[in-house]
Design a protein around this motif. Structure first.
Motif, mmCIF file in Angstrom:
data_model
loop_
_atom_site.group_PDB
_atom_site.id
_atom_site.type_symbol
_atom_site.label_atom_id
_atom_site.label_comp_id
_atom_site.label_asym_id
_atom_site.label_seq_id
_atom_site.Cartn_x
_atom_site.Cartn_y
_atom_site.Cartn_z
ATOM 1 N N PHE A 214 -55.759 -26.187 -3.513
ATOM 2 C CA PHE A 214 -54.495 -26.528 -2.866
ATOM 3 C C PHE A 214 -54.453 -27.998 -2.483
ATOM 4 C CE2 PHE A 214 -57.412 -25.199 0.433
ATOM 5 C CZ PHE A 214 -57.159 -26.026 1.525
ATOM 6 N N THR A 215 -53.241 -28.506 -2.407
ATOM 7 C CA THR A 215 -53.002 -29.889 -2.039
ATOM 8 C C THR A 215 -51.696 -29.958 -1.261
ATOM 9 O OG1 THR A 215 -52.884 -32.162 -2.896
ATOM 10 C CG2 THR A 215 -51.777 -30.447 -4.188
ATOM 11 N N ALA A 216 -51.288 -31.166 -0.911
ATOM 12 C CA ALA A 216 -50.034 -31.371 -0.189
ATOM 13 C C ALA A 216 -49.103 -32.213 -1.044
ATOM 14 C CB ALA A 216 -50.279 -32.071 1.150
ATOM 15 N N PRO A 217 -47.859 -31.792 -1.229
ATOM 16 C CA PRO A 217 -46.897 -32.652 -1.909
ATOM 17 C C PRO A 217 -46.572 -33.884 -1.064
ATOM 18 C CG PRO A 217 -46.115 -30.367 -1.766
ATOM 19 C CD PRO A 217 -47.279 -30.496 -0.841
ATOM 20 N N THR A 269 -37.528 -23.617 13.024
ATOM 21 C CA THR A 269 -38.639 -23.885 13.935
ATOM 22 C C THR A 269 -38.646 -25.343 14.370
ATOM 23 O OG1 THR A 269 -39.985 -22.151 12.930
ATOM 24 C CG2 THR A 269 -41.152 -23.837 14.203
ATOM 25 N N ASP A 270 -38.570 -26.230 13.406
ATOM 26 C CA ASP A 270 -38.522 -27.676 13.648
ATOM 27 C C ASP A 270 -38.187 -28.339 12.315
ATOM 28 O OD1 ASP A 270 -41.006 -27.636 12.229
ATOM 29 O OD2 ASP A 270 -42.085 -27.400 14.120
ATOM 30 N N GLU A 271 -38.018 -29.655 12.321
ATOM 31 C CA GLU A 271 -37.629 -30.342 11.090
ATOM 32 C C GLU A 271 -38.710 -30.234 10.023
ATOM 33 O OE1 GLU A 271 -35.236 -32.526 8.401
ATOM 34 O OE2 GLU A 271 -34.836 -31.298 10.180
ATOM 35 N N GLY A 272 -39.982 -30.235 10.434
ATOM 36 C CA GLY A 272 -41.065 -30.148 9.462
ATOM 37 C C GLY A 272 -41.088 -28.845 8.693
ATOM 38 N N ALA A 273 -40.482 -27.785 9.267
ATOM 39 C CA ALA A 273 -40.446 -26.489 8.576
ATOM 40 C C ALA A 273 -39.485 -26.492 7.410
ATOM 41 C CB ALA A 273 -40.063 -25.389 9.563
ATOM 42 N N ARG A 274 -38.721 -27.565 7.239
ATOM 43 C CA ARG A 274 -37.804 -27.707 6.094
ATOM 44 C C ARG A 274 -38.448 -28.437 4.928
ATOM 45 N NH1 ARG A 274 -32.216 -25.796 5.759
ATOM 46 N NH2 ARG A 274 -31.791 -24.927 7.813
ATOM 47 N N TYR A 275 -39.732 -28.790 5.040
ATOM 48 C CA TYR A 275 -40.431 -29.519 3.985
ATOM 49 C C TYR A 275 -41.673 -28.742 3.564
ATOM 50 C CZ TYR A 275 -37.538 -33.596 5.041
ATOM 51 O OH TYR A 275 -36.482 -34.440 5.222
ATOM 52 N N LEU A 276 -42.095 -28.961 2.322
ATOM 53 C CA LEU A 276 -43.318 -28.323 1.842
ATOM 54 C C LEU A 276 -44.543 -29.018 2.423
ATOM 55 C CD1 LEU A 276 -43.096 -27.444 -1.962
ATOM 56 C CD2 LEU A 276 -42.892 -25.910 0.004
ATOM 57 N N GLY A 277 -45.469 -28.202 2.936
ATOM 58 C CA GLY A 277 -46.734 -28.738 3.405
ATOM 59 C C GLY A 277 -47.885 -28.461 2.465
ATOM 60 N N GLU A 278 -47.678 -27.523 1.519
ATOM 61 C CA GLU A 278 -48.794 -27.130 0.650
ATOM 62 C C GLU A 278 -48.291 -26.639 -0.691
ATOM 63 O OE1 GLU A 278 -52.326 -23.713 0.328
ATOM 64 O OE2 GLU A 278 -50.971 -23.736 2.061
ATOM 65 N N LEU A 279 -49.019 -26.998 -1.736
ATOM 66 C CA LEU A 279 -48.931 -26.373 -3.049
ATOM 67 C C LEU A 279 -50.296 -25.779 -3.339
ATOM 68 C CD1 LEU A 279 -47.756 -25.770 -5.895
ATOM 69 C CD2 LEU A 279 -48.629 -28.029 -6.582
ATOM 70 N N THR A 303 -50.773 -16.746 -10.059
ATOM 71 C CA THR A 303 -49.756 -17.050 -9.051
ATOM 72 C C THR A 303 -49.872 -18.502 -8.600
ATOM 73 O OG1 THR A 303 -51.114 -16.473 -7.106
ATOM 74 C CG2 THR A 303 -49.849 -14.682 -8.137
ATOM 75 N N VAL A 304 -48.777 -19.028 -8.096
ATOM 76 C CA VAL A 304 -48.803 -20.238 -7.285
ATOM 77 C C VAL A 304 -48.103 -19.904 -5.975
ATOM 78 C CG1 VAL A 304 -48.786 -21.807 -9.253
ATOM 79 C CG2 VAL A 304 -46.629 -21.197 -8.160
ATOM 80 N N HIS A 305 -48.450 -20.630 -4.946
ATOM 81 C CA HIS A 305 -47.743 -20.471 -3.678
ATOM 82 C C HIS A 305 -47.400 -21.848 -3.119
ATOM 83 C CE1 HIS A 305 -52.067 -20.521 -2.623
ATOM 84 N NE2 HIS A 305 -51.696 -21.153 -1.520
ATOM 85 N N MET A 306 -46.326 -21.860 -2.397
ATOM 86 C CA MET A 306 -45.875 -23.069 -1.718
ATOM 87 C C MET A 306 -45.616 -22.702 -0.269
ATOM 88 S SD MET A 306 -43.176 -24.336 -4.639
ATOM 89 C CE MET A 306 -43.499 -23.787 -6.325
ATOM 90 N N ALA A 307 -46.069 -23.563 0.635
ATOM 91 C CA ALA A 307 -45.913 -23.292 2.059
ATOM 92 C C ALA A 307 -44.998 -24.327 2.677
ATOM 93 C CB ALA A 307 -47.259 -23.303 2.768
#
Length: 360
Positions: A214-217, A269-279, A303-307
């Motif tokens: 996993f990484t972060a976009p 939840t907050d503004e950060g919850a509108r952005y991807l933190g993980e691929l 599978t892939v997941h995005m958080a």
């Protein structure tokens, strides 16, 4: 005690949490997982560590969420405990997987915001999240208790050195990459930059079982649409057929066929919850069925997941922004058919098979 419970505890102590003499260790587990908690105390004692036991209870947490009228506050005594500890071991296990299904999503979001400083401190230490094969978790997975026990302990007891080597091939591909594109069917086509960020190899340390890379976009780089075609189980409710559209990294629109209001709470939840933190890319072939448990489901091969929400700081390069949020919500795309992962324009996975596997 089932000998596999002690084996589970030994893997956590030696491989996942690296418990050492003198360590102050916090063990959080529900009552249904008491045998694993006891085995973990044995393992800590054998290594000269100092365990403290927190009895986690979804029912007790629900009581707080349903009855508090004042704004939630960061529990200073919990934060102080996390500041003093060396390692944290969290055990999941449900008697009733739907215990919090009648809690308002906005209340859950407010509670998570209050807990964020404590969570940030907890994640700065050595930690491991694992699963005990409780009957409620087995029922949610649609399995017998015996069958679920076998499933969990087989997944936990992999050859983690071999799994690390297998997954390192994908880490090498992503670490040198600038852009990733995920395509699946007619409804998923999304691109994101990972330039300057690091890819981590999860082989059973912070998550047990492991089985993903996993990484972060880059925060504002995500563009396109995603159909998360595998269900998400959150707050005691099943969310189905989530569709999300990203523009300049931000979630600009979304829908769900069922329990969309739970998603409302996530994205508000907050503004950060509108952005991807993980691929994340699942690579654990031993996890071969969907169980409504993200600790396992996100690790499945094919599978892939995005958080959406918080990024792991270890993934984010010095020149890129760490997406911060009080939440981190993984959602899964099935990549087994009519799907590709492209890295800098080159196909590295087709229909779930990686370029370095024999049948690519």
């Amino acid at each position: 005690m089932d000998p596999r419970i002690r084996e589970h505890a030994q893997i956590i102590a030696d491989h996942s949490a690296d418990v050492q003499s003198g360590d102050d260790v916090v063990i959080s587990a529900p009552a249904v997982a008491e045998e694993l908690a006891v085995a973990l105390h044995e393992a800590c004692a054998e290594r000269g560590a100092n365990p403290v036991y927190l009895n986690s209870s979804s029912r007790a947490t629900r009581a707080v969420l349903k009855n508090r009228e004042e704004e939630f506050e960061t529990p200073g005594h919990l934060l102080a405990l996390y500041e003093e500890m060396d390692a944290y071991i969290a055990v999941r296990g449900d008697v009733n997987a739907t215990e919090q299904s009648d809690v308002d999503p906005e209340t859950n979001a407010a509670y998570r915001r209050a807990l964020q400083p404590a969570l940030r401190e907890r994640l700065s230490k050595r930690w491991c999240l694992t699963q005990f094969p409780a009957s409620g978790s087995a029922q949610l997975a649609g399995m017998s208790t015996d069958g679920y026990e076998n499933f969990v302990w087989d997944a936990v007891s992999l050859d983690w050195d071999a799994q690390r080597e297998h997954q390192s091939q994908m880490v090498d591909i992503l670490d040198d990459a600038d852009e990733v594109r995920i395509k699946s069917g007619e409804e998923t086509d999304v691109t994101m930059s990972i330039a300057g960020n690091s890819t981590l190899n999860d082989y059973g340390e912070k998550n047990l079982p492991g089985g993903e890379v996993f990484t972060a976009p880059v925060r504002e780089s995500v563009e396109g649409e995603v159909h998360f075609d595998m269900p998400l189980y959150r707050q005691g409710r099943e969310i189905e057929d989530v569709r999300v559209r990203f523009e300049d990294g931000r979630v600009e629109s979304y829908s769900a066929a069922r329990n969309e209001e739970v998603l409302d709470g996530v994205f508000e939840t907050d503004e950060g919850a509108r952005y991807l933190g993980e691929l994340g890319i699942g690579m654990n072939r031993a996890i071969d069925r969907f169980t409504y448990n993200m600790l396992f489901d996100e690790k499945m091969g094919d599978t892939v997941h995005m958080a959406v929400g918080a990024a792991y700081e270890e993934c984010v390069g010095e020149e890129n922004e760490v997406n911060e949020s009080a939440d981190h919500v993984d959602m899964i795309v099935d990549m087994s058919e009519d799907s590709v992962i492209e890295v800098d324009g080159e196909v590295v996975q087709r229909d779930g098979t990686f370029v370095f596997e024999d049948d690519f």
